[in-house]
Scaffold this active site. Structure first.
Site, mmCIF file in Angstrom:
data_model
loop_
_atom_site.group_PDB
_atom_site.id
_atom_site.type_symbol
_atom_site.label_atom_id
_atom_site.label_comp_id
_atom_site.label_asym_id
_atom_site.label_seq_id
_atom_site.Cartn_x
_atom_site.Cartn_y
_atom_site.Cartn_z
ATOM 1 N N HIS A 78 33.580 45.201 38.155
ATOM 2 C CA HIS A 78 34.502 44.156 38.627
ATOM 3 C C HIS A 78 33.659 42.927 38.978
ATOM 4 C CE1 HIS A 78 37.133 42.220 41.661
ATOM 5 N NE2 HIS A 78 38.132 42.922 41.166
ATOM 6 N N ASP A 126 30.063 50.821 44.135
ATOM 7 C CA ASP A 126 31.312 50.107 44.419
ATOM 8 C C ASP A 126 32.441 51.146 44.314
ATOM 9 O OD1 ASP A 126 33.685 48.775 44.338
ATOM 10 O OD2 ASP A 126 33.154 47.411 42.711
ATOM 11 N N GLN A 128 37.809 51.492 43.830
ATOM 12 C CA GLN A 128 38.892 52.193 43.119
ATOM 13 C C GLN A 128 38.820 53.699 43.309
ATOM 14 O OE1 GLN A 128 41.472 50.899 41.625
ATOM 15 N NE2 GLN A 128 40.811 48.780 41.748
ATOM 16 N N LYS A 133 43.201 49.112 49.435
ATOM 17 C CA LYS A 133 43.484 49.970 48.267
ATOM 18 C C LYS A 133 43.591 51.430 48.699
ATOM 19 C CE LYS A 133 40.762 46.964 45.249
ATOM 20 N NZ LYS A 133 41.672 46.155 44.463
ATOM 21 N N CYS A 183 39.664 40.911 36.549
ATOM 22 C CA CYS A 183 38.334 40.597 37.115
ATOM 23 C C CYS A 183 37.249 41.432 36.449
ATOM 24 C CB CYS A 183 38.296 40.799 38.628
ATOM 25 S SG CYS A 183 39.392 39.721 39.502
HETATM 26 C C1 LIG Z 1 36.207 48.098 41.207
HETATM 27 C C2 LIG Z 1 36.499 47.015 42.208
HETATM 28 N N1 LIG Z 1 35.509 46.523 42.953
HETATM 29 C C3 LIG Z 1 35.708 45.576 43.856
HETATM 30 C C4 LIG Z 1 36.960 45.043 44.061
HETATM 31 C C5 LIG Z 1 37.137 43.970 45.073
HETATM 32 O O1 LIG Z 1 37.964 44.393 46.113
HETATM 33 P P1 LIG Z 1 38.460 43.315 47.195
HETATM 34 O O2 LIG Z 1 39.133 42.227 46.444
HETATM 35 O O3 LIG Z 1 39.370 44.098 48.067
HETATM 36 O O4 LIG Z 1 37.245 42.850 47.899
HETATM 37 C C6 LIG Z 1 38.022 45.495 43.303
HETATM 38 C C7 LIG Z 1 39.366 44.917 43.455
HETATM 39 O O5 LIG Z 1 40.246 45.068 42.652
HETATM 40 C C8 LIG Z 1 37.800 46.528 42.350
HETATM 41 O O6 LIG Z 1 38.785 47.005 41.593
#
Ligand SMILES: Cc1ncc(COP(=O)(O)O)c(C=O)c1O
Length: 429
Positions: free
Chosen positions: A122, A200, A203, A226, A384
């Protein structure tokens, strides 16, 4: 067995009709809905406990501090961290990644060093490292994936052999393909070459149990929203030795031990990284979400969500021109073959949490917008993850993602609306 209808009743937002249609929420990968238990806990906090933390000497300050620090312990237990001070509250997963990239990166990286990312990442796990590349001149190398969504692990080995890899930062679960990279293998290989690993888990945490000690990762981050919790709260886990080796990220109140006119000394962990008034009610809400989720077994959650994705993958075969991206295509095929032999085949090869697709002759935005008008909430775009979309040869896709509250009826409604809208859009050309 999980009863999704009983779960669903705890999410009042899902019972509202949209222009006469039932609401079908298949966008939990963007943000999950919040159960009543979370809303009630946050309201109780504001009604009975609200004050600023750590600096007051009155009853409300004490209550707020206890609630906030208890939330830290709840998160610690949820991800099986060894110590509560290894849990840093941030505003989001994105902020947690930035914290490590900026603080650890500036303190430990030099121009000749290498950061390794995977093509699944992402933008939140890309841009902070690219900023570091701009600032320090470090190199960013990418582990490619094949068309089935498998990471080319031999590339990681090659990068590690070439040397100077200081950190490997990878997702635990792709927000586009639902693929889970082989974390244990990545971590073991990176550590064998002296590189740290950042996970990370944005998800991942709502679909699978997370154990940072068993994984032996160096850092891990996720967002509360999430995970059926509120927005505005994220978590950074870091091994104590790494967090202690890092300078504060943001400066301000609460993160200091002493301030003089010409210098300051930072506070101990975790306050060193929590400058200013933290997201107190949000941390309390996140803990409530974790406790609420804890009443269900992970086996039941995974079996339920996998069966929803299997149904979607099955139903989508009757939609002309629909192509699933990555492993969903392969797994869907394998599932159908297996089902022709056994009515209850194993579904473990399916992606987790979400699947993405394109429909020939239509734009993902058009399809998704038409469905949206009927109360069916999907997401369209690059999610993203532009490097991954480029690799898959598409500019955008439509994503269907599931949560604990989704039902078979949600999938059926989505599939039949997709057939109608795809026919309308392609027929109009
Ligand atoms: C895999 C992954 N990493 C990071 C993020 C970023 O999360 P946030 O926007 O809550 O900081 C997302 C958000 O969709 C995501 O899907």
């Amino acid at each position: 067995m999980l009863d999704p209808l009983a779960v669903r009743l705890q999410f009042l937002i899902l019972s509202q009709p949209i222009d006469g249609h039932p609401l079908v929420y298949l966008d939990s990968a963007a943000t999950a809905q919040k159960p009543q238990a979370v809303l009630d806990r946050m309201e109780k906090f504001y009604r009975e406990e609200n004050a600023n933390v750590h600096r007051g000497m009155h009853v409300l300050a004490e209550r707020a501090t206890v609630a906030y620090e208890n939330a830290r312990v709840t998160v610690q237990q949820f991800i099986h961290a060894q110590r509560a001070e290894e849990i840093i509250f941030t505003k989001s997963c994105t902020e947690a990644i930035n914290l490590v990239a900026k603080s650890w990166g500036r303190a430990h990286l030099r121009e000749e060093d290498v950061i390794v990312l995977s093509l699944f990442e992402h933008h939140s796990n890309v841009v902070p490292w690219l900023q570091l590349k701009e600032e320090l001149g470090v190199e960013v190398k990418w582990i490619d994936c094949d068309a089935h969504g498998h990471l080319r692990m031999e590339m990681l080995e090659e990068f590690l052999r070439e040397g100077n890899v200081k950190i490997v930062s990878v997702t635990a679960q792709s927000n586009v393909l639902g693929v889970r990279p082989p974390l244990a293998e990545i971590i073991a290989k990176a550590h064998a070459h002296g590189a740290l690993v950042f996970i990370d888990a944005a998800q991942f945490v709502s679909h699978h149990p997370t154990d940072v000690q068993a994984l032996n990762c160096d850092f891990l981050a996720f967002s509360g929203h999430k995970l059926y919790g509120p927005t505005g709260i994220g978590v950074l886990y870091g091994k104590r030795e790494h967090l202690e080796s890092m300078p504060p990220f943001l400066g301000g109140g609460l993160m200091i031990r002493e301030v003089h006119q010409d210098r300051f000394t930072p506070a101990d962990l975790p306050q060193k990284f929590e400058a200013g008034t933290p997201p107190i009610a949000e941390a309390v809400g996140l803990a409530a979400a974790i406790e609420w989720l804890g009443q269900y077994s992970w086996e039941d959650i995974e079996a339920h969500e996998q069966s929803l994705l299997a149904s979607a993958s099955d139903a989508f075969t009757s939609i002309p021109g629909l192509k699933l991206l990555g492993p969903a295509a392969v797994a869907g095929y394998e599932l159908r073959v297996a089902r022709s032999r056994n009515p209850k085949p194993e579904t473990r090869n399916l992606p987790s949490g979400c699947m993405s697709f394109v429909i020939d002759g239509t734009h993902p935005h058009d399809v998704t917008e038409i469905l949206g008008r009927e109360g069916i909430c999907l997401r369209a775009g690059h999610h993203c993850a532009q490097p991954l979309h480029r690799r898959l040869g598409v500019a955008a896709s439509t994503r269907l993602s599931v949560g604990i509250y989704n039902t078979r009826e949600d999938i059926t409604a989505c599939a039949s609306a997709l057939i109608t809208s795809a026919t309308r859009l392609t027929g109009a050309r």
